[in-house]
Scaffold this active site. Structure first.
Site, PDB file in Angstrom:
ATOM      1  N   GLU A  84      -8.022   5.380  -2.533  1.00  0.00           N
ATOM      2  CA  GLU A  84      -8.166   6.130  -1.283  1.00  0.00           C
ATOM      3  C   GLU A  84      -6.769   6.609  -0.976  1.00  0.00           C
ATOM      4  O   GLU A  84      -5.916   5.826  -0.572  1.00  0.00           O
ATOM      5  CB  GLU A  84      -8.641   5.209  -0.153  1.00  0.00           C
ATOM      6  CG  GLU A  84      -9.912   4.462  -0.422  1.00  0.00           C
ATOM      7  CD  GLU A  84     -11.095   5.380  -0.498  1.00  0.00           C
ATOM      8  OE1 GLU A  84     -11.084   6.407   0.177  1.00  0.00           O
ATOM      9  OE2 GLU A  84     -12.014   5.083  -1.271  1.00  0.00           O
ATOM     10  N   CYS A 102      -5.764   8.130   7.920  1.00  0.00           N
ATOM     11  CA  CYS A 102      -5.928   8.934   6.701  1.00  0.00           C
ATOM     12  C   CYS A 102      -6.963  10.019   6.897  1.00  0.00           C
ATOM     13  O   CYS A 102      -6.987  11.004   6.176  1.00  0.00           O
ATOM     14  CB  CYS A 102      -6.319   8.022   5.554  1.00  0.00           C
ATOM     15  SG  CYS A 102      -7.736   7.009   5.967  1.00  0.00           S
TER      16      CYS A 102
HETATM   17  P1  NAP Z   1       2.213   3.681  -0.051  1.00  0.00           P
HETATM   18  O1  NAP Z   1       3.683   3.713   0.111  1.00  0.00           O
HETATM   19  O2  NAP Z   1       1.621   4.459  -1.151  1.00  0.00           O
HETATM   20  O3  NAP Z   1       1.848   2.133  -0.191  1.00  0.00           O
HETATM   21  C1  NAP Z   1       0.513   1.716  -0.258  1.00  0.00           C
HETATM   22  C2  NAP Z   1       0.455   0.309  -0.789  1.00  0.00           C
HETATM   23  O4  NAP Z   1       0.860   0.300  -2.161  1.00  0.00           O
HETATM   24  C3  NAP Z   1       1.371  -0.668  -0.080  1.00  0.00           C
HETATM   25  O5  NAP Z   1       0.722  -1.915   0.033  1.00  0.00           O
HETATM   26  C4  NAP Z   1       2.548  -0.776  -1.030  1.00  0.00           C
HETATM   27  O6  NAP Z   1       3.250  -1.983  -0.878  1.00  0.00           O
HETATM   28  C5  NAP Z   1       1.816  -0.734  -2.344  1.00  0.00           C
HETATM   29  N1  NAP Z   1       2.642  -0.425  -3.502  1.00  0.00           N
HETATM   30  C6  NAP Z   1       3.671   0.445  -3.585  1.00  0.00           C
HETATM   31  N2  NAP Z   1       4.155   0.443  -4.847  1.00  0.00           N
HETATM   32  C7  NAP Z   1       3.415  -0.439  -5.563  1.00  0.00           C
HETATM   33  C8  NAP Z   1       3.430  -0.904  -6.911  1.00  0.00           C
HETATM   34  N3  NAP Z   1       4.307  -0.438  -7.792  1.00  0.00           N
HETATM   35  N4  NAP Z   1       2.517  -1.833  -7.283  1.00  0.00           N
HETATM   36  C9  NAP Z   1       1.608  -2.305  -6.419  1.00  0.00           C
HETATM   37  N5  NAP Z   1       1.563  -1.923  -5.124  1.00  0.00           N
HETATM   38  C10 NAP Z   1       2.445  -0.987  -4.704  1.00  0.00           C
HETATM   39  O7  NAP Z   1       1.473   4.147   1.275  1.00  0.00           O
HETATM   40  P2  NAP Z   1       1.764   3.703   2.763  1.00  0.00           P
HETATM   41  O8  NAP Z   1       3.076   4.317   3.130  1.00  0.00           O
HETATM   42  O9  NAP Z   1       1.570   2.249   2.968  1.00  0.00           O
HETATM   43  O10 NAP Z   1       0.564   4.423   3.550  1.00  0.00           O
HETATM   44  C11 NAP Z   1       0.597   5.750   3.979  1.00  0.00           C
HETATM   45  C12 NAP Z   1      -0.246   6.633   3.100  1.00  0.00           C
HETATM   46  O11 NAP Z   1      -1.515   6.041   2.856  1.00  0.00           O
HETATM   47  C13 NAP Z   1      -0.541   7.976   3.733  1.00  0.00           C
HETATM   48  O12 NAP Z   1      -0.254   8.977   2.803  1.00  0.00           O
HETATM   49  C14 NAP Z   1      -2.032   7.934   4.035  1.00  0.00           C
HETATM   50  O13 NAP Z   1      -2.673   9.171   3.941  1.00  0.00           O
HETATM   51  C15 NAP Z   1      -2.545   7.002   3.027  1.00  0.00           C
HETATM   52  N6  NAP Z   1      -3.751   6.349   3.527  1.00  0.00           N
HETATM   53  C16 NAP Z   1      -4.941   6.611   2.947  1.00  0.00           C
HETATM   54  C17 NAP Z   1      -6.080   5.993   3.397  1.00  0.00           C
HETATM   55  C18 NAP Z   1      -7.419   6.251   2.779  1.00  0.00           C
HETATM   56  O14 NAP Z   1      -8.352   5.540   3.080  1.00  0.00           O
HETATM   57  N7  NAP Z   1      -7.552   7.224   1.944  1.00  0.00           N
HETATM   58  C19 NAP Z   1      -6.003   5.079   4.429  1.00  0.00           C
HETATM   59  C20 NAP Z   1      -4.778   4.831   4.998  1.00  0.00           C
HETATM   60  C21 NAP Z   1      -3.647   5.469   4.531  1.00  0.00           C
HETATM   61  P3  NAP Z   1       4.658  -2.036  -0.088  1.00  0.00           P
HETATM   62  O15 NAP Z   1       4.401  -1.608   1.311  1.00  0.00           O
HETATM   63  O16 NAP Z   1       5.049  -3.466  -0.194  1.00  0.00           O
HETATM   64  O17 NAP Z   1       5.567  -1.086  -0.822  1.00  0.00           O
END
Ligand code: NAP
Length: 524
Positions: A259, A298
């Site tokens: 997602e 999102c």
């Molecule tokens: P993100 O930076 O992509 O991080 C998402 C998750 O991935 C976090 O738990 C992060 O952990 C983890 N992660 C990062 N690198 C990783 C790796 N190498 N291995 C395993 N896990 C890893 O996104 P975010 O900043 O938290 O969220 C914002 C984004 O999410 C926005 O773009 C939004 O649109 C999107 N979003 C989408 C939805 C949906 O349902 N489609 C819902 C909510 C948000 P850490 O925080 O520890 O780095």
């Protein structure tokens, strides 16, 4: 300084190192540190497979459904504690209810679905999908599909914006399917997820190994995946792209659901002129989507498509409504919109707005200044709602840049074909809406929008009072979207459960098929 522990192998484990700082979004104060150093990721996954999986599979669907119902009741009884922590993520009480009560509702929904749609009885742990088809003239040879739980772990990686709803909406279908969960929260708001997990552990409801929690970085977790594990990821498209191409995910064909981010749209029909109910519904919905969770949803509306002749009227009406929005400390009941999750996130939104402003003008708000009630605007991660207007619908930035905050861009369109084309420039979205009282217009636009969207809402006066709104994913409906939105599907009723199972085509005599799907299947 508190170091947040992980919960692995049925015990809390404090980090071996310092880790990342976790901030209060309202004051900027450092609240805790998060680190997974010292956690043996391979051992955690093994524990899920060897302890959690068998424990869950020893229960029937109905027993697992009862666990979800009990867990929902337990969390509901403790939700005030969660609201208090949630306020420190910048969330107003309304936002917190969206996240926390929304998550509890998903648990309850799956508890009810388990009883209603999955087989009961002591030995019913197999889900037969649809009736068997006869594969012979005399009916002695049938074929059908059965679903059995995967024997691995459901690795659930979440974004920072829904620290409670997101883990619960992933946990519920996994648990009902009989698959143990390994939850990894996003670091900026992990203090709230940590409290949620503490409550779940304190409840004593879940069988050993069925839930583990990695607070801090995922480390080498993905290196240890096997073909029976699955990954459910929520976050940015960039991270989704990296993780889905992780060598172990590719090599083992690990089921990977994403997602990701999404430049969602909402369309006002040409009948929605000023003075009509549709006009008011459109304006109100846009303001709601911009300000709930400070726009960190999102599914929030990023592109507001408006008939070219109505642009000025909509711009003025939305700006007037935004002027009534009180930004400030979410603990103050007079505040309508709290802070973003952190100052880093605010800088990222400001950067996106700067890019958007190359092709759009600002109609409301100042990205660098906001009046804040009961808090310091700079120490806390506060940002004004920002309404932009892009007069050139073909400009690329409004269709490509997701400013993950209280930001939307008005974009003009001319015909139903035109607006469907513009929507497709988002390259795949989670949610879209059309506000109109004209079924002909709705049909034309929806047929154009549907291939690009996971969920579409048509809002008219009949549905208005009961509508759950553009931005609310519901457990009965799928949540996900094609292309940029990640190409995944979560929830969607029984689909979310079956996603955690292996569907096997089964052929044999009626007696043998009934033996397997009808209640005498045995566990190893
Ligand atoms: P993100 O930076 O992509 O991080 C998402 C998750 O991935 C976090 O738990 C992060 O952990 C983890 N992660 C990062 N690198 C990783 C790796 N190498 N291995 C395993 N896990 C890893 O996104 P975010 O900043 O938290 O969220 C914002 C984004 O999410 C926005 O773009 C939004 O649109 C999107 N979003 C989408 C939805 C949906 O349902 N489609 C819902 C909510 C948000 P850490 O925080 O520890 O780095």
């Amino acid at each position: 300084m508190k170091s947040l522990p992980s919960y692995v192998q049925d015990r809390w484990q404090s980090p071996a190192g310092d880790g990342a700082q976790v901030y209060d979004a309202v004051t900027g104060e450092v609240l805790a540190r998060a680190s997974s150093s010292g956690v043996d990721m391979a051992a955690a996954l093994l524990h899920a497979r060897t302890v959690g999986g068998p424990a869950l599979r020893s229960l029937t669907f109905h027993q697992r459904a009862a666990l979800l119902a009990d867990l929902a009741a337990y969390l509901r009884a403790h939700r005030e504690e969660l609201y208090a922590v949630s306020a420190r993520t910048g969330a107003t009480l309304y936002d917190s209810k969206f996240d926390i009560d929304g998550g509890i509702r998903v648990l309850r929904y799956y508890a009810e679905l388990g009883v209603r749609e999955l087989p009961g009885g002591d030995e019913r742990t197999v889900y037969a999908e649809g009736p068997a088809a006869s594969l012979s003239r005399d009916g002695s040879f049938l074929g059908g599909h059965v679903c059995t739980p995967l024997r691995g772990a459901a690795v659930q990686i979440n974004a920072y914006n829904f620290p409670v709803w997101a883990p619960l909406e992933k946990l519920a279908p996994a648990l009902l399917a009989g698959v143990p969960s390994l939850i990894k929260p996003a670091t900026p708001t992990c203090h709230l997820t940590s409290r949620l997990i503490e409550l779940i552990v304190e409840s004593g409801l879940l069988p050993p190994g069925s839930l583990q929690y990695i607070c801090g970085s995922a480390g080498d977790l993905l290196d240890h995946l096997t073909e029976q594990d699955l990954v459910s990821f929520t976050g940015s498209a960039a991270t989704a792209g990296r993780l889905r191409t992780h060598p172990q995910v590719v090599r083992q064909a690990v089921r990977f659901n994403a997602e990701a981010d999404s430049v969602n749209c909402s369309v006002l029909g040409p009948d929605g002129t000023p003075g009509t109910a549709e006009f008011d519904l459109y304006v109100e919905q846009l303001v709601t989507e911009m300000t709930v969770k400070a726009g960190q949803k999102c599914t929030a509306i990023r592109r507001a498509f408006v008939p070219v002749g109505l642009m000025d009227a909509v711009g003025e009406a939305v700006a007037a409504r935004l002027a009534q929005v009180v930004v400030g400390n979410p603990a103050d009941p007079a505040v309508h919109m709290g802070a973003l999750a952190g100052r880093v996130q605010r800088e990222e939104v400001r950067r996106c707005v700067k890019t958007l402003r190359d092709s759009a003008r600002l109609l409301y708000g100042d990205p660098d200044r906001v009046d804040v009630r009961g808090a310091d605007a700079e120490q806390g991660a506060f940002l004004s709602p920002l309404l932009l207007c892009c007069d050139d619908p073909g400009a690329s930035a409004p269709h490509e840049v997701e400013a993950f905050g209280p930001v939307s861009t008005l974009i003009p369109y001319t015909t139903p074909e035109h607006v469907a084309f513009l929507a497709s420039l988002g390259r795949g979205s989670l949610a879209g809406s059309v506000v109109t009282g004209d079924p002909g217009f709705a049909r034309e636009v929806l047929l154009g929008l549907a291939p690009w969207h996971g969920r579409l809402l048509v809002l008219d006066t009949t549905a208005a009072s009961a509508s759950t709104g553009h931005g609310s994913p519901l457990p009965a409906l799928i949540h996900g979207g094609p292309g940029r939105a990640g190409g995944g599907e979560e929830m969607g009723g029984i689909r979310g459960v079956v996603h955690h199972m292996q569907r096997t085509a089964l052929q044999g005599s009626p007696r043998m098929l009934a033996a397997l799907s009808g209640g005498t299947a045995t566990e190893d």
